[in-house]
Design an enzyme around this catalytic site. Structure first.
Site, PDB file in Angstrom:
ATOM      1  N   ASP A 244      -6.252   1.621   3.161  1.00 31.99           N
ATOM      2  CA  ASP A 244      -7.151   0.670   3.816  1.00 31.99           C
ATOM      3  C   ASP A 244      -8.075   1.429   4.767  1.00 31.99           C
ATOM      4  O   ASP A 244      -7.663   2.350   5.465  1.00 31.99           O
ATOM      5  CB  ASP A 244      -6.344  -0.387   4.586  1.00 31.99           C
TER       6      ASP A 244
ATOM      7  N   ASN B 217      -3.197 -12.055   1.691  1.00 27.50           N
ATOM      8  CA  ASN B 217      -3.971 -13.124   2.322  1.00 27.50           C
ATOM      9  C   ASN B 217      -4.669 -13.909   1.222  1.00 27.50           C
ATOM     10  O   ASN B 217      -5.251 -13.322   0.313  1.00 27.50           O
ATOM     11  CB  ASN B 217      -4.995 -12.536   3.292  1.00 27.50           C
TER      12      ASN B 217
ATOM     13  N   GLN C  63      -8.420 -14.367   3.885  1.00 25.84           N
ATOM     14  CA  GLN C  63      -8.780 -13.374   2.866  1.00 25.84           C
ATOM     15  C   GLN C  63     -10.265 -13.065   3.003  1.00 25.84           C
ATOM     16  O   GLN C  63     -11.096 -13.979   2.996  1.00 25.84           O
ATOM     17  CB  GLN C  63      -8.480 -13.929   1.464  1.00 25.84           C
TER      18      GLN C  63
ATOM     19  N   VAL D 218     -11.874 -10.204   1.217  1.00 32.98           N
ATOM     20  CA  VAL D 218     -12.453  -9.591   0.005  1.00 32.98           C
ATOM     21  C   VAL D 218     -12.006 -10.415  -1.201  1.00 32.98           C
ATOM     22  O   VAL D 218     -10.799 -10.605  -1.412  1.00 32.98           O
ATOM     23  CB  VAL D 218     -12.004  -8.118  -0.140  1.00 32.98           C
TER      24      VAL D 218
ATOM     25  N   HIS E 199      -5.713  -8.498  -3.554  1.00 30.55           N
ATOM     26  CA  HIS E 199      -5.152  -7.231  -3.051  1.00 30.55           C
ATOM     27  C   HIS E 199      -3.855  -7.518  -2.320  1.00 30.55           C
ATOM     28  O   HIS E 199      -3.748  -8.496  -1.582  1.00 30.55           O
ATOM     29  CB  HIS E 199      -6.136  -6.477  -2.152  1.00 30.55           C
TER      30      HIS E 199
ATOM     31  N   HIS F 113      -1.424  -5.956   0.486  1.00 31.19           N
ATOM     32  CA  HIS F 113      -1.344  -4.965   1.559  1.00 31.19           C
ATOM     33  C   HIS F 113       0.078  -4.411   1.599  1.00 31.19           C
ATOM     34  O   HIS F 113       1.045  -5.183   1.615  1.00 31.19           O
ATOM     35  CB  HIS F 113      -1.614  -5.607   2.924  1.00 31.19           C
TER      36      HIS F 113
HETATM   37  P1  AMP Z   1      -8.086  -9.262   3.557  1.00 28.81           P
HETATM   38  O1  AMP Z   1      -8.349  -9.831   4.916  1.00 28.81           O
HETATM   39  O2  AMP Z   1      -6.679  -9.488   3.104  1.00 28.81           O
HETATM   40  O3  AMP Z   1      -9.119  -9.694   2.547  1.00 28.81           O
HETATM   41  O4  AMP Z   1      -8.173  -7.690   3.723  1.00 28.81           O
HETATM   42  C1  AMP Z   1      -9.253  -6.908   3.306  1.00 28.81           C
HETATM   43  C2  AMP Z   1      -8.915  -5.489   3.675  1.00 28.81           C
HETATM   44  O5  AMP Z   1      -9.802  -4.637   2.984  1.00 28.81           O
HETATM   45  C3  AMP Z   1      -9.051  -5.168   5.169  1.00 28.81           C
HETATM   46  O6  AMP Z   1      -7.797  -4.685   5.652  1.00 28.81           O
HETATM   47  C4  AMP Z   1     -10.142  -4.115   5.204  1.00 28.81           C
HETATM   48  O7  AMP Z   1      -9.931  -3.147   6.180  1.00 28.81           O
HETATM   49  C5  AMP Z   1     -10.063  -3.529   3.797  1.00 28.81           C
HETATM   50  N1  AMP Z   1     -11.268  -2.906   3.308  1.00 28.81           N
HETATM   51  C6  AMP Z   1     -12.523  -3.416   3.282  1.00 28.81           C
HETATM   52  N2  AMP Z   1     -13.380  -2.562   2.709  1.00 28.81           N
HETATM   53  C7  AMP Z   1     -12.646  -1.490   2.332  1.00 28.81           C
HETATM   54  C8  AMP Z   1     -12.959  -0.263   1.674  1.00 28.81           C
HETATM   55  N3  AMP Z   1     -14.200   0.027   1.289  1.00 28.81           N
HETATM   56  N4  AMP Z   1     -11.957   0.616   1.444  1.00 28.81           N
HETATM   57  C9  AMP Z   1     -10.698   0.321   1.839  1.00 28.81           C
HETATM   58  N5  AMP Z   1     -10.339  -0.807   2.460  1.00 28.81           N
HETATM   59  C10 AMP Z   1     -11.299  -1.700   2.708  1.00 28.81           C
END
Ligand code: AMP
Length: 125
Positions: free
Chosen positions: A39, A97, A104, A106, A110, A112
């Site tokens: 991350d 998430n 969430q 992204v 995913h 974590h």
């Molecule tokens: P979520 O809130 O579960 O959607 O988490 C998205 C996660 O993606 C967060 O912990 C961010 O820090 C991580 N993230 C976003 N962009 C990147 C990236 N380019 N490379 C690695 N992690 C990322």
């Protein structure tokens, strides 16, 4: 901003771009089903994300529409990554998430993986 998990898959999302090799990632593991990478904003000594290679918006989308082979392959990959990171003996925490209330951000599923310390709180803000 949390995503709307009911929107169609957005092929421009950041994890889709990582999967296509358009953006870099700090890769931990890859197989036919999954890609794992660190991350970018770690919230624990070990903070790795595991994503399916196929375009699923969320955990909800994946468990509703994923084939048994996709789901089994992805779950197996998450386990493989935790062992590769040597977290199986000390333990670890998994988190997904989902949607607005799960915060969430992204819109590509995913998982974590958090490790490297003991976690106490069950749910944080
Ligand atoms: P979520 O809130 O579960 O959607 O988490 C998205 C996660 O993606 C967060 O912990 C961010 O820090 C991580 N993230 C976003 N962009 C990147 C990236 N380019 N490379 C690695 N992690 C990322």
């Amino acid at each position: 901003m949390p995503i709307d998990p009911k929107l169609p898959y957005d092929t421009a999302n950041i994890f889709a771009r990582i999967l296509r090799g358009e953006l870099p990632c700090n890769k931990v593991y890859e197989d036919e089903h999954a890609l794992a990478f660190h991350d970018i904003r770690p919230q624990a000594p070990v903070h790795v994300l595991v994503i399916p290679k196929d375009p699923f918006v969320s955990w909800d989308d994946f468990t509703a529409k994923g084939t048994d082979a996709q789901i089994a392959g992805f779950m197996r990959a998450v386990g493989t990554v935790t062992r590769q990171l040597e977290l199986d003996a000390p333990g670890y925490r998994l988190m997904v998430n989902m949607g607005h209330d799960g915060h969430q951000e992204v819109p590509h599923l995913h998982v974590h993986i958090f490790g490297g310390r003991q976690f106490f709180q069950m749910i944080g803000d």
